[in-house]
Design a protein around this motif. Structure first.
Motif, PDB file in Angstrom:
ATOM      1  N   VAL A 122       0.833  -1.137   0.083  1.00 38.89           N
ATOM      2  CA  VAL A 122       0.012  -0.025   0.111  1.00 38.89           C
ATOM      3  C   VAL A 122       0.848   1.044  -0.080  1.00 38.89           C
ATOM      4  CG1 VAL A 122      -1.969   1.223   0.954  1.00 38.89           C
ATOM      5  CG2 VAL A 122      -1.736  -1.222   1.415  1.00 38.89           C
ATOM      6  N   ASP A 166      -8.950   3.374   4.143  1.00 38.58           N
ATOM      7  CA  ASP A 166      -9.053   2.286   3.096  1.00 38.58           C
ATOM      8  C   ASP A 166      -9.606   1.200   3.602  1.00 38.58           C
ATOM      9  OD1 ASP A 166      -6.775   3.459   1.314  1.00 38.58           O
ATOM     10  OD2 ASP A 166      -5.445   3.168   3.501  1.00 38.58           O
ATOM     11  N   SER A 198      -6.855   2.469  -2.428  1.00 43.26           N
ATOM     12  CA  SER A 198      -6.324   1.135  -2.960  1.00 43.26           C
ATOM     13  C   SER A 198      -7.316   0.046  -2.780  1.00 43.26           C
ATOM     14  CB  SER A 198      -5.128   0.834  -1.971  1.00 43.26           C
ATOM     15  OG  SER A 198      -4.658  -0.512  -2.219  1.00 43.26           O
TER      16      SER A 198
END
Length: 328
Positions: free
Chosen positions: A256, A271, A304
């Motif tokens: 990440v 996230d 992400s």
């Protein structure tokens, strides 16, 4: 000018007792009376205000040291007159003060002139640098210092001479007689003469070569481990249960890109979906309670979309930490 000195190092000549106006009311002699000493009396009378200074401060007048003390109840002053002792020759100072330390110390020790020349060295220093005593005494520390480390040493020496520091400690490289590099911790202090001029340096030199080599070895191992983790697309982590933080190794950026270092749990919410974040907190609780490895698979959202697998267990030596790995 006042100078710190110990009275037990000097013989007491006499004590003058003065009125508050500086006139003499009594003299007690402890040596044969001398007219020269009365010059100290006049000097003391002119400096009675120094009676309030620290008790170890002395006035110097020619061959005498004077201590001025206020008597109890402000009934006048006492002036103690001592015979100033000549400064001890260097070889005597070495014998009396440093001899046992020099002889038996396991680390290198030396007296060094202000110009850098070795004045006295012990056996440990000779062994360390692989020079004989006579060879070192005909050299300077500049000659056995690695050129890249010399300026730092000289800069600190100048700070000592300028009285901006009282001592310094640096890690530096020496070059032995055989041309080998030697890492050492150097501690230096400066001894001053009674007249305020620099006399010599006291240097302690302790071999740090093995420590430096071990440090370099660990740094290489850590580098190799990071590279291996990058290849395997994994990162180690440490969870602090008290502060609610998680600290990743550098390779986390391979998984990440915007995760780095230490992060608070709540910063992961950007996230994680709400359900995933709750699962993450529950996984931490399971890891804490079960005492065995626990696994969590999450699908990141937002910036992400990576899929990660966390594996962790409670630190057996610290119940406030969870240790583990995360793999992509």
């Amino acid at each position: 000018m006042t100078t710190p000195v110990r009275s037990d190092e000097m013989p007491l000549i006499c004590i003058f007792r003065l009125q508050n106006d500086g006139s003499l009311k009594q003299t007690s002699w402890f040596m044969e009376p001398s007219e020269e000493v009365f010059g100290a009396l006049q000097y003391a009378s002119d400096n009675l205000q120094l009676a309030d200074n620290h008790e170890n401060n002395f006035l110097r007048l020619n061959d005498y040291r004077l201590r001025i003390m206020r008597e109890l109840g402000d009934q006048g002053f006492s002036v103690l007159v001592y015979r100033d002792m000549p400064e001890e020759p260097l070889e005597h100072a070495t014998d009396n003060v440093f001899y046992s330390v020099f002889k038996y110390s396991a680390i290198g020790m030396a007296l060094v002139g202000i110009d850098g020349r070795w004045m006295q060295v012990n056996d440990a220093l000779c062994d360390l640098l692989q020079y004989s005593r006579d060879e070192l005494l005909n050299m300077s520390f500049q000659e056995v210092t690695h050129p890249e480390d010399l300026n730092e040493d000289l800069n600190y020496l100048q700070l000592l001479l300028d009285r901006k520091i009282e001592t310094y400690q640096i890690l530096k490289r020496y070059i032995t007689r055989e041309g080998k590099l030697l890492w050492a911790q150097l501690n230096v202090s400066l001894i001053w003469r009674r007249d305020g001029t620099p006399r010599f340096l006291v240097a302690q030199i302790q071999d740090q070569t093995e420590s430096i080599q071990y440090r370099d070895h660990l740094e290489k191992l850590n580098y190799d481990l990071e590279e291996a983790q990058k290849t395997a697309r994994m990162s180690t982590f440490l969870i602090d249960l008290q502060n609610h933080t998680i600290t990743f190794s550098k390779s986390i950026r391979e998984l990440v890109s915007h995760w780095k270092g230490t992060m608070r749990f709540r910063s992961l919410q950007q996230d994680f979906s709400a359900d995933q974040y709750e699962a993450f907190l529950n996984w931490i609780s399971r890891s804490q309670d079960s005492g065995k490895p626990e696994e969590l698979e999450v699908q990141l959202s937002g910036f992400s979309s990576a899929k990660l697998v966390f594996k962790g267990r409670l630190d057996q030596h610290d119940k406030n930490r969870v240790l583990g790995v995360v793999q992509g």
